[in-house]
Design an enzyme around this catalytic site. Structure first.
Site, short mmCIF file in Angstrom:
data_model
loop_
_atom_site.label_atom_id
_atom_site.label_comp_id
_atom_site.label_asym_id
_atom_site.label_seq_id
_atom_site.Cartn_x
_atom_site.Cartn_y
_atom_site.Cartn_z
N HIS A 160 51.57 38.39 34.64
CA HIS A 160 50.37 38.40 35.81
C HIS A 160 49.70 37.09 35.54
O HIS A 160 49.55 36.44 36.75
CB HIS A 160 49.50 39.43 35.33
CG HIS A 160 48.06 39.49 36.02
ND1 HIS A 160 48.21 40.56 37.00
CD2 HIS A 160 47.21 39.00 36.00
CE1 HIS A 160 46.90 40.41 37.45
NE2 HIS A 160 46.53 39.30 36.86
N GLU A 161 49.32 36.58 34.41
CA GLU A 161 48.39 35.40 34.49
C GLU A 161 49.10 34.07 34.74
O GLU A 161 48.46 33.55 35.60
CB GLU A 161 47.79 35.36 33.05
CG GLU A 161 46.87 36.51 32.69
CD GLU A 161 45.53 36.42 33.51
OE1 GLU A 161 45.22 35.52 34.01
OE2 GLU A 161 45.30 37.62 33.71
N HIS A 164 49.29 33.70 38.60
CA HIS A 164 47.84 33.18 39.21
C HIS A 164 48.15 31.50 39.16
O HIS A 164 47.60 31.13 40.14
CB HIS A 164 46.73 33.31 38.31
CG HIS A 164 46.37 34.41 38.54
ND1 HIS A 164 45.86 35.02 39.73
CD2 HIS A 164 46.00 35.69 37.54
CE1 HIS A 164 45.28 36.29 39.83
NE2 HIS A 164 45.25 36.63 38.49
N GLU A 184 45.03 39.17 43.25
CA GLU A 184 45.49 40.00 42.11
C GLU A 184 46.92 40.74 42.27
O GLU A 184 47.41 41.07 41.16
CB GLU A 184 44.15 40.95 41.90
CG GLU A 184 43.11 40.34 41.09
CD GLU A 184 43.40 39.75 39.93
OE1 GLU A 184 44.22 40.62 39.18
OE2 GLU A 184 42.90 38.57 39.16
N HIS A 262 39.72 43.05 41.49
CA HIS A 262 40.42 43.92 40.59
C HIS A 262 40.66 45.58 41.06
O HIS A 262 41.70 46.06 40.62
CB HIS A 262 40.03 43.81 39.13
CG HIS A 262 40.17 42.69 38.66
ND1 HIS A 262 39.23 41.44 38.54
CD2 HIS A 262 41.33 41.97 37.76
CE1 HIS A 262 39.61 40.44 37.89
NE2 HIS A 262 40.90 40.81 37.37
#
EC number: 3.4.24.-
Length: 352
Positions: A160-161, A164, A184, A262
């Site tokens: 996920h991170e 980004h 997101e 989020h």
């Protein structure tokens, strides 16, 4: 609204819930919330090794939030991890899994397709114990594809991170309101796909959870978010109930959390889950994933304040090129579930 922002995988609304419900952890929750909010307003740090990257280069680092991430490096670069600490070893391994996924599924050299080094910090300062049995903190520095954690480090969160970082370089989606929720969601999607790749799971066998195992023992919940059933990830007296909506008819208008990035990411998350399970097999190789990626790289580059309608149509077209096109289209439609009133409200002030 600036596009280059640091992200936190722990949504601010979870920390605010602890502030109001659990006095013993209030100071820790407040400290972490302030830290997360400071990240959202800061520019990411640049990697000193970014210009001279080797294919598959990665490093795991142990440090504190106040220090530069390269101040104390206890993991290896480009080879086997040399530090026996579990947190650093797991971080290093998950970086390798993420790199392998992007290469094997999409033939991408790292998340930016330019060999961007993958850097992960293990921070020695914790979140409230309700969010992690090992007192971990997550944040990311997306310009250099960096993320931070202390063991355990679920592969969904690492993927996920790091995604980004890819979002910033490729789609440049504004991290605010609907475009931020799509930002997101893209990271949740690829975080889940990294985990499915690692476990060799087909779409029907995956749990579609973001942050599974991150909640402490005794907390009634499965993880931070559920892509298959947004709003059901947790329901606990201390954390409250998962507030994510599952469709556009329940879209949340708010000024908190950069306009609910989020929160409302649950809407495209569920639509992707429904389409992926209709197609079956390994979701990372399916047309619906390619459609979402094309939206991020081409259509959304031109409209960085993109509303949710653009990826919906783009991904539906991708699905229509398969033998199950009609079913994929139906899956997307059931995932979005627009109402006339919500459509008018959600589109006002966005997108164009």
């Amino acid at each position: 609204m600036p596009a280059q922002r640091m992200r936190s995988v722990i949504p601010p609304y979870m920390l605010r819930a602890l502030l109001t419900r659990y006095a013993p952890q209030r100071d820790c929750a407040l400290h972490t919330l302030n830290h997360v909010q400071s990240l959202l307003g800061n520019k990411p740090l640049r990697s000193p090794t970014e210009k001279n990257a080797r294919a598959g280069e990665r490093s795991a680092i142990s440090t504190t939030p106040e220090r530069h991430p390269t101040a104390r490096q206890t993991g290896a670069q480009g080879g086997a991890a040399q530090q026996p600490r579990r947190a650093v070893d797991e971080a290093y391994d998950h970086l390798g899994v993420t790199y392998d996924f992007f290469w094997q599924a999409y033939r991408r050299n790292s998340v930016d397709n330019k060999g961007l080094p993958l850097v992960q910090r293990a921070l020695r300062q914790g979140l409230p114990e309700q969010l992690s049995g090992t007192a971990s903190r997550w944040c990311s520095e997306t310009a250099t594809a960096r993320s931070s954690t202390v063991s355990p480090s679920p592969s969904t969160l690492v993927g996920h991170e790091l995604t980004h970082g890819s979002d910033r370089e490729r789609s440049r989606l504004i991290y605010y309101q609907q475009s931020g929720a799509l930002n997101e969601s893209l990271s949740d999607v690829f975080g889940s796909l990294v985990k499915q790749f690692h476990l060799q799971q087909t779409a029907d066998k995956a749990d579609w959870l973001i942050g599974a195992g991150l909640l402490a023992k005794g907390i009634k919940g499965k993880g931070l978010r559920s892509m298959s059933a947004p709003g059901t990830a947790y329901d606990d007296p201390l954390l409250g109930k998962d507030p994510q909506p599952a469709s556009m008819k329940d879209y949340i208008q708010t000024k908190e959390d950069n306009g609910g990035v989020h929160l409302n990411s649950g809407i495209p998350n569920r639509a992707f889950y429904l389409a992926a399970t209709v197609l079956g097999g390994f979701a990372g190789k399916k047309p619906v994933t390619s459609g979402m990626t094309r939206c991020a790289t081409k259509r959304c580059r031109k409209t960085p304040t993109s509303d949710h309608l653009r990826p919906r149509h783009g991904e539906t077209r991708a699905g229509l090129r398969t033998k199950r096109g009609d079913k994929v289209q139906q899956a997307w439609a059931s995932g979005w579930q627009w109402s006339n009133e919500t459509a008018a409200d959600a589109q006002s002030g966005y997108g164009h």
